[in-house]
Design a protein around this motif. Structure first.
Motif, PDB file in Angstrom:
ATOM      1  N   ALA A  69      25.996  29.806  43.296  1.00 10.62           N
ATOM      2  CA  ALA A  69      25.735  28.442  42.819  1.00 10.62           C
ATOM      3  C   ALA A  69      26.328  27.398  43.757  1.00 10.62           C
ATOM      4  CB  ALA A  69      26.302  28.268  41.419  1.00 10.62           C
ATOM      5  N   GLY A  70      27.426  27.762  44.452  1.00  9.73           N
ATOM      6  CA  GLY A  70      28.135  26.825  45.309  1.00  9.73           C
ATOM      7  C   GLY A  70      28.989  25.889  44.469  1.00  9.73           C
ATOM      8  N   PRO A  71      29.998  25.248  45.113  1.00  8.24           N
ATOM      9  CA  PRO A  71      30.272  25.192  46.537  1.00  8.24           C
ATOM     10  C   PRO A  71      31.140  26.300  47.135  1.00  8.24           C
ATOM     11  CG  PRO A  71      31.704  23.670  45.409  1.00  8.24           C
ATOM     12  CD  PRO A  71      30.848  24.309  44.358  1.00  8.24           C
ATOM     13  N   PRO A  72      31.762  27.220  46.358  1.00  8.94           N
ATOM     14  CA  PRO A  72      32.551  28.275  47.019  1.00  8.94           C
ATOM     15  C   PRO A  72      31.701  29.084  47.998  1.00  8.94           C
ATOM     16  CG  PRO A  72      32.992  28.253  44.670  1.00  8.94           C
ATOM     17  CD  PRO A  72      31.827  27.346  44.886  1.00  8.94           C
ATOM     18  N   LYS A  73      32.285  29.422  49.132  1.00 13.42           N
ATOM     19  CA  LYS A  73      31.584  30.204  50.150  1.00 13.42           C
ATOM     20  C   LYS A  73      32.290  31.519  50.444  1.00 13.42           C
ATOM     21  CE  LYS A  73      29.984  25.979  52.512  1.00 13.42           C
ATOM     22  NZ  LYS A  73      30.654  25.042  51.591  1.00 13.42           N
ATOM     23  N   THR A  74      33.573  31.588  50.120  1.00 17.77           N
ATOM     24  CA  THR A  74      34.400  32.716  50.531  1.00 17.77           C
ATOM     25  C   THR A  74      35.093  33.351  49.334  1.00 17.77           C
ATOM     26  OG1 THR A  74      34.883  31.483  52.561  1.00 17.77           O
ATOM     27  CG2 THR A  74      36.242  33.422  52.109  1.00 17.77           C
ATOM     28  N   ILE A  75      35.147  34.675  49.334  1.00 20.81           N
ATOM     29  CA  ILE A  75      35.918  35.419  48.335  1.00 20.81           C
ATOM     30  C   ILE A  75      36.917  36.298  49.075  1.00 20.81           C
ATOM     31  CG2 ILE A  75      35.874  37.115  46.464  1.00 20.81           C
ATOM     32  CD1 ILE A  75      32.960  36.312  45.939  1.00 20.81           C
ATOM     33  N   ILE A  76      38.200  36.121  48.776  1.00 25.93           N
ATOM     34  CA  ILE A  76      39.214  37.021  49.313  1.00 25.93           C
ATOM     35  C   ILE A  76      39.949  37.663  48.140  1.00 25.93           C
ATOM     36  CG2 ILE A  76      39.490  35.554  51.353  1.00 25.93           C
ATOM     37  CD1 ILE A  76      42.341  34.876  50.253  1.00 25.93           C
ATOM     38  N   LYS A  77      40.788  38.633  48.424  1.00 24.34           N
ATOM     39  CA  LYS A  77      41.549  39.305  47.379  1.00 24.34           C
ATOM     40  C   LYS A  77      43.045  39.115  47.617  1.00 24.34           C
ATOM     41  CE  LYS A  77      38.092  42.952  46.611  1.00 24.34           C
ATOM     42  NZ  LYS A  77      37.646  42.535  45.269  1.00 24.34           N
ATOM     43  N   ALA A  78      43.784  39.017  46.529  1.00 31.12           N
ATOM     44  CA  ALA A  78      45.253  39.023  46.565  1.00 31.12           C
ATOM     45  C   ALA A  78      45.687  40.201  45.713  1.00 31.12           C
ATOM     46  CB  ALA A  78      45.812  37.717  46.013  1.00 31.12           C
ATOM     47  N   LEU A  79      46.207  41.246  46.366  1.00 25.76           N
ATOM     48  CA  LEU A  79      46.487  42.506  45.685  1.00 25.76           C
ATOM     49  C   LEU A  79      47.985  42.742  45.568  1.00 25.76           C
ATOM     50  CD1 LEU A  79      43.781  44.709  47.448  1.00 25.76           C
ATOM     51  CD2 LEU A  79      43.592  43.457  45.283  1.00 25.76           C
ATOM     52  N   PHE A  80      48.429  43.038  44.348  1.00 30.73           N
ATOM     53  CA  PHE A  80      49.828  43.312  44.077  1.00 30.73           C
ATOM     54  C   PHE A  80      50.099  44.816  44.106  1.00 30.73           C
ATOM     55  CE2 PHE A  80      49.345  39.186  42.012  1.00 30.73           C
ATOM     56  CZ  PHE A  80      50.515  38.539  42.384  1.00 30.73           C
ATOM     57  N   ASP A  81      51.260  45.185  44.610  1.00 36.55           N
ATOM     58  CA  ASP A  81      51.709  46.553  44.405  1.00 36.55           C
ATOM     59  C   ASP A  81      52.484  46.584  43.088  1.00 36.55           C
ATOM     60  OD1 ASP A  81      54.291  45.563  44.862  1.00 36.55           O
ATOM     61  OD2 ASP A  81      54.394  46.334  46.906  1.00 36.55           O
ATOM     62  N   ASN A  82      53.017  47.761  42.732  1.00 37.34           N
ATOM     63  CA  ASN A  82      53.672  47.866  41.417  1.00 37.34           C
ATOM     64  C   ASN A  82      55.044  47.195  41.361  1.00 37.34           C
ATOM     65  OD1 ASN A  82      55.221  49.669  42.865  1.00 37.34           O
ATOM     66  ND2 ASN A  82      54.404  51.494  41.883  1.00 37.34           N
ATOM     67  N   LYS A  83      55.471  46.600  42.471  1.00 37.54           N
ATOM     68  CA  LYS A  83      56.719  45.830  42.483  1.00 37.54           C
ATOM     69  C   LYS A  83      56.463  44.326  42.450  1.00 37.54           C
ATOM     70  CE  LYS A  83      59.387  49.344  44.993  1.00 37.54           C
ATOM     71  NZ  LYS A  83      60.186  49.638  46.229  1.00 37.54           N
ATOM     72  N   GLY A  84      55.181  43.947  42.486  1.00 38.09           N
ATOM     73  CA  GLY A  84      54.858  42.533  42.445  1.00 38.09           C
ATOM     74  C   GLY A  84      54.701  41.878  43.801  1.00 38.09           C
ATOM     75  N   ASP A  85      54.803  42.667  44.876  1.00 33.46           N
ATOM     76  CA  ASP A  85      54.570  42.121  46.219  1.00 33.46           C
ATOM     77  C   ASP A  85      53.072  41.986  46.440  1.00 33.46           C
ATOM     78  OD1 ASP A  85      57.308  42.049  46.845  1.00 33.46           O
ATOM     79  OD2 ASP A  85      57.284  44.158  47.436  1.00 33.46           O
ATOM     80  N   VAL A  86      52.656  40.895  47.046  1.00 37.08           N
ATOM     81  CA  VAL A  86      51.235  40.597  47.164  1.00 37.08           C
ATOM     82  C   VAL A  86      50.778  40.627  48.620  1.00 37.08           C
ATOM     83  CG1 VAL A  86      51.649  38.092  47.221  1.00 37.08           C
ATOM     84  CG2 VAL A  86      49.413  38.963  46.528  1.00 37.08           C
ATOM     85  N   ASN A 122      54.073  34.563  42.784  1.00 40.56           N
ATOM     86  CA  ASN A 122      54.077  35.191  44.110  1.00 40.56           C
ATOM     87  C   ASN A 122      52.777  34.927  44.864  1.00 40.56           C
ATOM     88  OD1 ASN A 122      56.601  36.174  43.535  1.00 40.56           O
ATOM     89  ND2 ASN A 122      55.962  38.299  43.269  1.00 40.56           N
ATOM     90  N   VAL A 123      51.654  35.007  44.164  1.00 40.69           N
ATOM     91  CA  VAL A 123      50.373  34.795  44.857  1.00 40.69           C
ATOM     92  C   VAL A 123      50.182  33.320  45.201  1.00 40.69           C
ATOM     93  CG1 VAL A 123      48.880  34.515  42.827  1.00 40.69           C
ATOM     94  CG2 VAL A 123      47.934  35.447  44.909  1.00 40.69           C
ATOM     95  N   VAL A 124      50.639  32.427  44.342  1.00 40.30           N
ATOM     96  CA  VAL A 124      50.567  30.991  44.647  1.00 40.30           C
ATOM     97  C   VAL A 124      51.408  30.671  45.884  1.00 40.30           C
ATOM     98  CG1 VAL A 124      51.129  28.674  43.816  1.00 40.30           C
ATOM     99  CG2 VAL A 124      50.055  30.317  42.274  1.00 40.30           C
ATOM    100  N   LEU A 125      52.603  31.241  45.940  1.00 40.54           N
ATOM    101  CA  LEU A 125      53.471  31.039  47.098  1.00 40.54           C
ATOM    102  C   LEU A 125      52.853  31.619  48.368  1.00 40.54           C
ATOM    103  CD1 LEU A 125      56.988  31.822  45.569  1.00 40.54           C
ATOM    104  CD2 LEU A 125      56.216  29.620  46.480  1.00 40.54           C
TER     105      LEU A 125
END
Length: 288
Positions: A69-86, A122-125
């Motif tokens: 539909a737009g306007p987003p053009k890009t999809i990325i991923k932010a993946l956490f491990d089981n300790k919360g590191d992204v 963590n992901v926002v940071l």
């Protein structure tokens, strides 16, 4: 002599290996550094948080509908491990001002909502560090909403963080889950939206009512009704979802509720529902 030649070959292989790592890191850093602080300030990513026992697969339908539909053009991923590191997977180009970030939890059955909120931080940071963002939006389904709202509860005073602009809640269980601490048609809400009976989780969240956490934030609350007499999506009562109003509506920039009715309003079908897609696309990116 043969030993010397062998040693030199091993050293050559080692240095080639080190050089390849440095080259890869440099390339990765150059991709991120293409977004300057000035450009990053104009990028407003939308973070999608999935529900209990789920993954980024649950976000695919909504994310790809938004790109179409737009306007987003890009999809990325932010993946956490089981300790919360992204870890970020993919690159946001400087020209995409409305990218989508699919957030995935390795520990996807963590009902410690305070910790889920810390991981959301963590992901926002991470995005702030990598892309210098100043603002962001969020979309949550089921438990993903709890990660978002506990992030807000614990971090709204920190003005150095990027500031939330728009929030879409889908199938939120703010005051209980059917079969756990709620029953069909049992929960009642007062005129102001406060549940007559509240659970310990909701008790913590009532602090939001007396804060300015949602000042400047527009909220869209989407919930499902299977139309089977239970007034629920089969997993969460409508009253539990609608209890969000008491927490945020008195100081949010705007607050709106939308009910989806029918078999496709079932809890796990809501994130695959075209009607939901249209609502969040129109709301997040002012599409009409």
């Amino acid at each position: 002599m043969k030993k010397m030649i062998k040693m030199m070959k091993n050293l050559s292989i080692f240095f080639l290996f080190v050089a390849s790592i440095i080259t890869f890191a440099a390339c990765s850093n150059s991709n991120v550094s293409k977004v300057s602080k000035k450009q990053g300030a104009t990028i407003v990513p939308t973070l999608f948080f999935h529900g209990y026992g789920s993954s980024t697969n649950a976000e695919e339908s909504m994310a790809h509908a938004a790109v179409k539909a737009g306007p987003p053009k890009t999809i990325i991923k932010a993946l956490f491990d089981n300790k919360g590191d992204v870890t970020l997977k993919g690159v946001i180009p400087s020209y995409d001002k409305h990218p989508i970030v699919e957030v995935g939890f390795d520990n996807n059955r963590n009902s410690n909502y305070t910790e889920d909120g810390q991981w959301a931080r963590n992901v926002v940071l991470k995005l702030q560090e990598a892309y210098h963002i100043k603002k962001f939006n969020v979309v949550g389904h089921s438990m993903g909403n709890m990660a978002i709202i506990f992030y807000m509860l614990d971090n709204y005073r920190d003005k150095k963080l990027p500031q939330l602009q728009k929030q879409v809640d889908i199938a939120g269980h703010f005051n209980g889950i059917l079969g756990v601490d709620d029953k069909p048609n049992e929960m009642k809400l007062k005129a102001n939206g406060l549940p007559i009976q509240i659970n310990p989780t909701y008790e913590k969240l009532t602090a939001l009512r007396h804060s300015d956490a949602y000042k400047g934030v527009s909220v869209l609350n989407i919930y499902g009704d299977k139309d089977d007499g239970s007034h629920s999506d089969g997993r969460v009562s409508n009253a539990s979802s609608k209890s969000l109003r008491y927490l945020v509506s008195n100081h949010a920039k705007s607050y709106r509720e939308e009910k989806i009715v029918g078999k496709d309003a079932q809890h796990s079908r809501l994130h695959e529902n075209p009607e939901v897609n249209k609502l969040l696309i129109d709301f997040l990116w002012d599409k009409k």
